[in-house]
Design a protein around this motif. Structure first.
Motif, PDB file in Angstrom:
ATOM      1  N   ALA A 175      -6.780  19.042   7.610  1.00 15.70           N
ATOM      2  CA  ALA A 175      -7.123  19.059   6.187  1.00 15.70           C
ATOM      3  C   ALA A 175      -6.849  17.710   5.530  1.00 15.70           C
ATOM      4  O   ALA A 175      -7.578  17.289   4.620  1.00 15.70           O
ATOM      5  CB  ALA A 175      -6.343  20.166   5.474  1.00 15.70           C
ATOM      6  N   LEU A 176      -5.822  17.003   5.979  1.00 14.69           N
ATOM      7  CA  LEU A 176      -5.563  15.661   5.461  1.00 14.69           C
ATOM      8  C   LEU A 176      -6.666  14.701   5.893  1.00 14.69           C
ATOM      9  O   LEU A 176      -7.159  13.897   5.090  1.00 14.69           O
ATOM     10  CB  LEU A 176      -4.204  15.160   5.958  1.00 14.69           C
ATOM     11  N   ASN A 177      -7.059  14.776   7.142  1.00 13.20           N
ATOM     12  CA  ASN A 177      -8.112  13.887   7.635  1.00 13.20           C
ATOM     13  C   ASN A 177      -9.445  14.126   6.948  1.00 13.20           C
ATOM     14  O   ASN A 177     -10.213  13.195   6.712  1.00 13.20           O
ATOM     15  CB  ASN A 177      -8.262  14.051   9.158  1.00 13.20           C
ATOM     16  N   SER A 178      -9.736  15.380   6.630  1.00 16.97           N
ATOM     17  CA  SER A 178     -11.019  15.704   6.001  1.00 16.97           C
ATOM     18  C   SER A 178     -11.026  15.430   4.502  1.00 16.97           C
ATOM     19  O   SER A 178     -12.080  15.419   3.874  1.00 16.97           O
ATOM     20  CB  SER A 178     -11.362  17.171   6.244  1.00 16.97           C
TER      21      SER A 178
ATOM     22  N   TRP B 182       4.382   8.318   9.629  1.00 15.00           N
ATOM     23  CA  TRP B 182       3.925   7.212  10.489  1.00 15.00           C
ATOM     24  C   TRP B 182       4.093   7.606  11.960  1.00 15.00           C
ATOM     25  O   TRP B 182       3.179   7.444  12.777  1.00 15.00           O
ATOM     26  CB  TRP B 182       4.707   5.936  10.190  1.00 15.00           C
ATOM     27  N   THR B 183       5.263   8.159  12.298  1.00 17.59           N
ATOM     28  CA  THR B 183       5.550   8.523  13.684  1.00 17.59           C
ATOM     29  C   THR B 183       4.617   9.606  14.198  1.00 17.59           C
ATOM     30  O   THR B 183       3.976   9.461  15.255  1.00 17.59           O
ATOM     31  CB  THR B 183       7.012   9.002  13.826  1.00 17.59           C
ATOM     32  N   GLU B 184       4.546  10.704  13.473  1.00 20.38           N
ATOM     33  CA  GLU B 184       3.767  11.856  13.930  1.00 20.38           C
ATOM     34  C   GLU B 184       2.287  11.745  13.599  1.00 20.38           C
ATOM     35  O   GLU B 184       1.460  12.408  14.225  1.00 20.38           O
ATOM     36  CB  GLU B 184       4.338  13.145  13.317  1.00 20.38           C
ATOM     37  N   GLY B 185       1.952  10.901  12.635  1.00 26.30           N
ATOM     38  CA  GLY B 185       0.560  10.755  12.230  1.00 26.30           C
ATOM     39  C   GLY B 185      -0.107   9.526  12.806  1.00 26.30           C
ATOM     40  O   GLY B 185      -0.981   9.613  13.667  1.00 26.30           O
ATOM     41  N   VAL B 186       0.335   8.353  12.375  1.00 28.28           N
ATOM     42  CA  VAL B 186      -0.308   7.100  12.795  1.00 28.28           C
ATOM     43  C   VAL B 186      -0.021   6.790  14.266  1.00 28.28           C
ATOM     44  O   VAL B 186      -0.940   6.585  15.065  1.00 28.28           O
ATOM     45  CB  VAL B 186       0.147   5.931  11.903  1.00 28.28           C
TER      46      VAL B 186
ATOM     47  N   ARG C 180      -2.976  10.873  14.982  1.00 25.81           N
ATOM     48  CA  ARG C 180      -3.507  11.967  14.173  1.00 25.81           C
ATOM     49  C   ARG C 180      -4.236  11.467  12.933  1.00 25.81           C
ATOM     50  O   ARG C 180      -5.163  12.109  12.445  1.00 25.81           O
ATOM     51  CB  ARG C 180      -2.380  12.916  13.761  1.00 25.81           C
ATOM     52  N   ILE C 181      -3.773  10.342  12.380  1.00 26.10           N
ATOM     53  CA  ILE C 181      -4.403   9.761  11.197  1.00 26.10           C
ATOM     54  C   ILE C 181      -4.449   8.242  11.362  1.00 26.10           C
ATOM     55  O   ILE C 181      -3.699   7.664  12.148  1.00 26.10           O
ATOM     56  CB  ILE C 181      -3.662  10.112   9.890  1.00 26.10           C
ATOM     57  N   SER C 182      -5.316   7.595  10.595  1.00 27.57           N
ATOM     58  CA  SER C 182      -5.416   6.139  10.614  1.00 27.57           C
ATOM     59  C   SER C 182      -4.369   5.523   9.698  1.00 27.57           C
ATOM     60  O   SER C 182      -3.746   6.210   8.873  1.00 27.57           O
ATOM     61  CB  SER C 182      -6.808   5.710  10.150  1.00 27.57           C
ATOM     62  N   ARG C 183      -4.194   4.228   9.799  1.00 27.27           N
ATOM     63  CA  ARG C 183      -3.265   3.525   8.912  1.00 27.27           C
ATOM     64  C   ARG C 183      -3.742   3.604   7.458  1.00 27.27           C
ATOM     65  O   ARG C 183      -2.932   3.759   6.534  1.00 27.27           O
ATOM     66  CB  ARG C 183      -3.105   2.071   9.362  1.00 27.27           C
ATOM     67  N   GLN C 184      -5.038   3.502   7.248  1.00 30.87           N
ATOM     68  CA  GLN C 184      -5.555   3.580   5.883  1.00 30.87           C
ATOM     69  C   GLN C 184      -5.360   4.973   5.302  1.00 30.87           C
ATOM     70  O   GLN C 184      -5.041   5.126   4.117  1.00 30.87           O
ATOM     71  CB  GLN C 184      -7.032   3.169   5.854  1.00 30.87           C
TER      72      GLN C 184
ATOM     73  N   ILE D 276      -2.528   8.880   1.631  1.00 33.78           N
ATOM     74  CA  ILE D 276      -1.839  10.143   1.373  1.00 33.78           C
ATOM     75  C   ILE D 276      -0.371   9.973   1.006  1.00 33.78           C
ATOM     76  O   ILE D 276       0.240  10.896   0.449  1.00 33.78           O
ATOM     77  CB  ILE D 276      -1.958  11.097   2.578  1.00 33.78           C
ATOM     78  N   THR D 277       0.208   8.802   1.283  1.00 34.21           N
ATOM     79  CA  THR D 277       1.616   8.587   0.948  1.00 34.21           C
ATOM     80  C   THR D 277       1.820   7.706  -0.274  1.00 34.21           C
ATOM     81  O   THR D 277       2.948   7.617  -0.780  1.00 34.21           O
ATOM     82  CB  THR D 277       2.387   7.953   2.119  1.00 34.21           C
ATOM     83  N   ALA D 278       0.762   7.062  -0.763  1.00 35.13           N
ATOM     84  CA  ALA D 278       0.939   6.126  -1.874  1.00 35.13           C
ATOM     85  C   ALA D 278      -0.205   6.174  -2.892  1.00 35.13           C
ATOM     86  O   ALA D 278       0.002   6.461  -4.066  1.00 35.13           O
ATOM     87  CB  ALA D 278       1.097   4.702  -1.332  1.00 35.13           C
TER      88      ALA D 278
END
Length: 468
Positions: free
Chosen positions: A305-308, A352-356, A360-364, A369-371
């Motif tokens: 859901a975050l990626n979409s 960052w650890t579990e996502g980037v 699972r997610i890109s840096r962008q 989603i964090t800022a």
């Protein structure tokens, strides 16, 4: 004071490039490649990422626990938060007893946070005691720089619960003022019934916390909240979403063009309900939070859901509630365990650890989603959550090559535990600037208590801008 950050990879929500950032005073003055400009200090960021300071839009500092009569950890503990890369929090301002929304907000700014906050902070109004005056007070939010308000559909029998009629009137008043309504969506009546039933049957261990808060109680409340908001055309933000049925309700509403949005929390992305099965009460009680932790399939659905873009922010829902004292109240009855756990200091590192780092997610997307999105949602963008000329110089330099393990002793959060203790950490925030001042160096706090400022928000945040 002019600081030049050289040779890092600058990452925003929309682009990534190798370049330099010039900071003058509290503001970013230049962003580009090969900036050969005079500076009082040069920071070498080669091989590292330069990110906007994190914005955590869901925290509870110095707030009365939902069980008991003590407050959560105070603003002085935000030194750990800035070490973790978050430079701004949007904290909830619950009403003090027999006190209105506006006076509670003023007291939080001028007393609770004053000379303590190590991060900048904006505020949400939060209804914790229904008063006739609150409807007129919402109309004054623009003068106070408060762009949002939160209500609870859960916690029956406590002052936190807002009935549907009051919720509807708050929606109406907020729409007129350009205020976004945040909601804790769980069916309080069913939860109360299930919890009482567990206790009656002698089912009192933390395991029954999640048994008594099944996913359908969240999904039902999400659907009801969306329906009520739709009747007033008020933008609605669903706090701390956790499960697939609730996400389905959000997706359906967005498909009709309704302005409804959602966030999730770090712990719902990284931890499952099995931790509540631990026979050691002290260990299990650390993870008692609401809504309850869910299954791995729900964690996976939240990442998707975050990626979409279905969800647009990751928050901590930080509550500094200790185990040795406050959580012991529920040792023989899980319904008495104060809900909540600390997490603001570890949000950026865990995502960052579990996502980037794990693809699972890109840096962008991480920055988004964090800022960036939290800043937009709460009316403090582009001052916060972005890297561009004119923005506050809130900057994070992150070393992607760091490998380590999370330990409370390395970044004490003011509470006697860390829910991520012993977890792998890939990448680390090394340097943090808050409004142009270096406040973290070599992953250690070097700032001052009280350096944080209240950041007034603009009304009609991004939730008002688009439909669906």
């Amino acid at each position: 004071m002019r600081i030049l950050i050289k040779g890092g990879t600058i990452v925003t929500a929309s682009e990534e490039f190798q370049g330099d950032v010039l900071v003058e005073g509290e503001t970013i003055r230049a962003v580009g490649q090969h900036l050969n400009l005079p500076a009082d200090q040069v920071i070498d960021a080669a091989g590292k990422y330069v990110l906007p300071g994190g914005v955590d839009q869901h925290t509870h500092f110095s707030a009365l626990c939902n069980v008991g009569d003590q407050d959560t950890a105070g603003y002085e503990t935000t030194d750990a938060v800035v070490v973790g890369g978050t430079t701004t929090v949007v904290d909830y301002a619950p009403q003090d007893p027999k006190t209105g929304l506006l006076d509670s907000i003023d007291y939080r700014i001028n007393v609770r946070a004053k000379d303590k906050a190590c991060v900048d902070f904006a505020l949400h109004g939060m209804v914790t005691e229904i008063m006739d005056s609150m409807f007129d007070e919402i109309a004054q939010f623009p003068e106070k720089g408060i762009s949002s308000i939160k209500i609870f559909m859960a916690y029956n029998g406590s002052p936190l619960l807002v009935d549907d009629g009051t919720f509807f009137r708050i929606l109406e008043c907020s729409r007129k003022a350009g205020v976004t309504v945040f909601v804790h969506a769980e069916n309080g009546e069913i939860l109360d019934f299930l919890r009482r039933q567990c206790v009656k049957n002698g089912q009192t261990t933390p395991h029954y916390h999640y048994v008594s808060r099944p996913p359908f109680t969240e999904a039902e409340a999400v659907r009801r909240a969306i329906y009520l908001a739709g009747q007033t055309d008020t933008p609605l933000y669903i706090a701390h979403m956790t499960c697939r049925p609730a996400l389905e309700a959000l997706l359906q509403a967005k498909g009709t063009g309704q302005r409804v949005y959602g966030e999730t929390c770090t712990h719902y992305l990284t931890t499952t309900k099995e931790v509540l099965d631990n026979p050691d009460f002290d260990e299990a009680a650390k993870f008692v939070c609401s809504p309850a932790l869910r299954d791995q399939e729900d964690c996976d659905a939240l990442w998707a859901a975050l990626n979409s873009g279905l969800l647009n922010a990751v928050v901590s829902d930080h509550c500094g509630i200790d185990v040795a004292n406050l959580k012991q109240v529920g040792r023989n009855d899980f319904t008495q365990i104060p809900n909540g756990a600390p997490g603001a200091a570890d949000r950026m590192h865990m995502i960052w650890t579990e996502g980037v780092a794990k693809g699972r997610i890109s840096r962008q997307k991480f920055v988004e989603i964090t800022a960036t999105q939290p800043a937009k949602i709460n009316g403090i963008y582009p001052r916060k959550g972005h890297i561009a000329v004119g923005c506050d110089a809130d900057l994070v330099i992150l070393d992607p090559d760091y490998r380590g393990v999370i330990h409370l002793e390395d970044n004490p959060n003011g509470v006697d535990y860390n829910i991520y203790e012993g977890r792998e950490q890939l990448g680390r925030v090394e340097t943090v600037l808050l409004r142009g001042r270096v406040v973290v160096r070599d992953a250690q706090f070097v700032g001052e208590y009280g350096q944080g400022q209240f950041i007034p928000a603009k009304m009609y945040g991004s939730c008002y801008e688009n439909r669906g």
